[in-house]
Motif scaffolding. Structure first.
Motif, short mmCIF file in Angstrom:
data_model
loop_
_atom_site.label_atom_id
_atom_site.label_comp_id
_atom_site.label_asym_id
_atom_site.label_seq_id
_atom_site.Cartn_x
_atom_site.Cartn_y
_atom_site.Cartn_z
N ARG A 54 1.18 14.72 83.46
CA ARG A 54 0.07 14.30 84.32
C ARG A 54 -0.59 15.57 84.82
O ARG A 54 0.09 16.53 85.16
N MET A 55 -1.91 15.56 84.90
CA MET A 55 -2.63 16.71 85.42
C MET A 55 -3.86 16.22 86.16
O MET A 55 -4.54 15.30 85.70
N ARG A 56 -4.15 16.83 87.29
CA ARG A 56 -5.34 16.45 88.05
C ARG A 56 -6.49 17.41 87.75
O ARG A 56 -6.28 18.60 87.53
N LEU A 57 -7.68 16.84 87.74
CA LEU A 57 -8.90 17.62 87.58
C LEU A 57 -9.31 18.18 88.94
O LEU A 57 -8.88 17.67 89.97
N PHE A 58 -10.15 19.20 88.95
CA PHE A 58 -10.66 19.67 90.24
C PHE A 58 -11.57 18.59 90.82
O PHE A 58 -12.14 17.76 90.10
N ALA A 59 -11.69 18.56 92.13
CA ALA A 59 -12.36 17.47 92.83
C ALA A 59 -13.84 17.41 92.51
O ALA A 59 -14.55 18.42 92.60
N SER A 60 -14.29 16.24 92.10
CA SER A 60 -15.70 15.93 91.90
C SER A 60 -15.80 14.43 91.70
O SER A 60 -14.98 13.84 90.98
N PRO A 61 -16.81 13.79 92.29
CA PRO A 61 -16.96 12.35 92.09
C PRO A 61 -17.61 12.00 90.74
O PRO A 61 -17.71 10.83 90.38
N ASP A 62 -18.03 13.02 90.00
CA ASP A 62 -18.83 12.77 88.80
C ASP A 62 -18.08 12.90 87.48
O ASP A 62 -18.71 12.88 86.41
N TRP A 63 -16.76 13.04 87.51
CA TRP A 63 -16.01 13.11 86.26
C TRP A 63 -16.14 11.80 85.49
O TRP A 63 -16.05 10.72 86.07
N ASN A 64 -16.31 11.88 84.18
CA ASN A 64 -16.27 10.72 83.29
C ASN A 64 -14.96 10.81 82.52
O ASN A 64 -14.80 11.67 81.66
N VAL A 65 -14.00 9.94 82.85
CA VAL A 65 -12.66 9.98 82.27
C VAL A 65 -12.55 8.88 81.22
O VAL A 65 -12.90 7.73 81.47
N ARG A 66 -12.02 9.27 80.02
CA ARG A 66 -11.89 8.31 78.93
C ARG A 66 -10.57 8.53 78.19
O ARG A 66 -10.01 9.62 78.20
N THR A 67 -10.13 7.47 77.50
CA THR A 67 -8.89 7.54 76.72
C THR A 67 -9.18 7.12 75.29
O THR A 67 -9.93 6.17 75.04
N LEU A 68 -8.57 7.87 74.33
CA LEU A 68 -8.66 7.50 72.92
C LEU A 68 -7.29 7.72 72.31
O LEU A 68 -6.89 8.85 72.05
N GLY A 69 -6.54 6.66 72.13
CA GLY A 69 -5.19 6.77 71.58
C GLY A 69 -4.30 7.63 72.46
O GLY A 69 -4.13 7.34 73.64
N THR A 70 -3.74 8.68 71.87
CA THR A 70 -2.85 9.57 72.62
C THR A 70 -3.62 10.67 73.36
O THR A 70 -3.01 11.51 74.01
N LEU A 71 -4.94 10.65 73.27
CA LEU A 71 -5.77 11.67 73.90
C LEU A 71 -6.47 11.10 75.12
O LEU A 71 -7.04 10.02 75.07
N MET A 72 -6.41 11.84 76.23
CA MET A 72 -7.17 11.47 77.41
C MET A 72 -8.06 12.64 77.77
O MET A 72 -7.61 13.79 77.79
N GLY A 73 -9.32 12.38 78.02
CA GLY A 73 -10.26 13.45 78.28
C GLY A 73 -11.19 13.12 79.41
O GLY A 73 -11.32 11.97 79.84
N ALA A 74 -11.84 14.17 79.91
CA ALA A 74 -12.79 14.00 80.99
C ALA A 74 -13.91 15.00 80.79
O ALA A 74 -13.70 16.11 80.30
N SER A 75 -15.11 14.60 81.19
CA SER A 75 -16.25 15.50 81.13
C SER A 75 -17.00 15.43 82.45
O SER A 75 -17.08 14.39 83.09
N LEU A 76 -17.54 16.58 82.83
CA LEU A 76 -18.31 16.69 84.06
C LEU A 76 -19.61 17.39 83.71
O LEU A 76 -19.61 18.56 83.31
N ASP A 77 -20.70 16.65 83.83
CA ASP A 77 -22.02 17.19 83.48
C ASP A 77 -22.72 17.60 84.77
O ASP A 77 -22.80 16.82 85.72
N SER A 78 -23.19 18.83 84.81
CA SER A 78 -23.90 19.31 85.99
C SER A 78 -25.03 20.23 85.56
O SER A 78 -25.25 20.46 84.37
N ASP A 79 -25.73 20.79 86.53
CA ASP A 79 -26.81 21.73 86.24
C ASP A 79 -26.28 22.97 85.52
O ASP A 79 -27.02 23.65 84.81
N ASP A 80 -24.97 23.26 85.68
CA ASP A 80 -24.37 24.42 85.04
C ASP A 80 -23.97 24.14 83.59
O ASP A 80 -23.62 25.06 82.86
N GLY A 81 -23.96 22.88 83.18
CA GLY A 81 -23.57 22.51 81.82
C GLY A 81 -22.44 21.50 81.83
O GLY A 81 -22.16 20.86 82.85
N LEU A 82 -21.76 21.35 80.70
CA LEU A 82 -20.71 20.35 80.52
C LEU A 82 -19.33 20.99 80.58
O LEU A 82 -19.04 21.90 79.80
N PHE A 83 -18.50 20.53 81.50
CA PHE A 83 -17.12 20.98 81.63
C PHE A 83 -16.25 19.87 81.05
O PHE A 83 -16.34 18.73 81.47
#
Length: 196
Positions: A71-100
């Motif tokens: 288990r791992m926590r992301l840094f705090a932001s209300p805008d994370w988009n968290v998704r799961t695909l099989g054994t992979l779990m990912g998150a993306s955060l889109d901001s003015d600085d780009g995509l994390f």
């Protein structure tokens, strides 16, 4: 966000298959056994060995990513988009600085050959825009992981991988090169890792 999914999963399967084949062939060389997280010296192949330092940052408190073995926590932001695909779990955060982007996975394996896993990961990552290269291993909550880091004029990437409790571990982080406080944010996420 998911453009690297097939390659990551394929690399994990190939790594596990190769390791299983080596075991089946009766490879009795003790040098290919599990890595010793307490070791600080270079391996016989000259590859980097473990850095005993654990992350010293305060653990991140944002949304949780979970795979079969961590288990791992992301840094705090209300805008994370968290998704799961099989054994992979990912998150993306889109901001003015780009995509994390952050991805974690855990795939069952009988291998614990950290050096071979690192070699395969580095070969597969060579096609990425940042071409991550091997740097010193990290010890995260008592588990030794290889580390790849890469950068171009726009993006940086950090890839960590290893083995824990019968699973191959993958933590993959991509972000804009000029993202504010990126190193501190990554350290806070790694400090939040809990092994299962």
């Amino acid at each position: 966000m998911w453009s690297r999914v097939p390659r990551l999963v394929l690399a994990s399967v190939v790594s596990a298959s190769l390791a299983t084949s080596l075991v089946a062939c009766g490879d009795d060389d003790p040098a290919t056994g599990p890595s010793d997280p307490s070791s600080n010296a270079s391996t016989e192949t000259g590859e980097p060995s473990g850095d005993p330092g654990e992350p010293s940052a305060e653990p991140a408190t944002g949304p949780e990513l979970e795979s079969n073995n961590l288990r791992m926590r992301l840094f705090a932001s209300p805008d994370w988009n968290v998704r799961t695909l099989g054994t992979l779990m990912g998150a993306s955060l889109d901001s003015d600085d780009g995509l994390f982007e952050v991805r974690v996975s855990g795939i069952a394996t009988t291998s614990e050959d950290l050096e071979r896993d690192a070699e395969i990961a580095e070969e597969n990552e060579a096609i990425e825009r940042t071409s991550p290269q091997r740097v010193a291993n990290r010890v995260i909550q008592g588990v030794e992981l290889f580390v790849l880091e890469g950068e171009d004029d726009r993006y940086r990437s950090v890839v960590l991988g290893g083995f824990h409790n019968g699973y191959q571990v993958n933590i993959d982080i991509d972000f804009p090169a000029d993202w504010p406080d990126a190193d501190a944010l990554i350290e806070s996420m790694l400090a939040s890792v809990e092994w299962k």
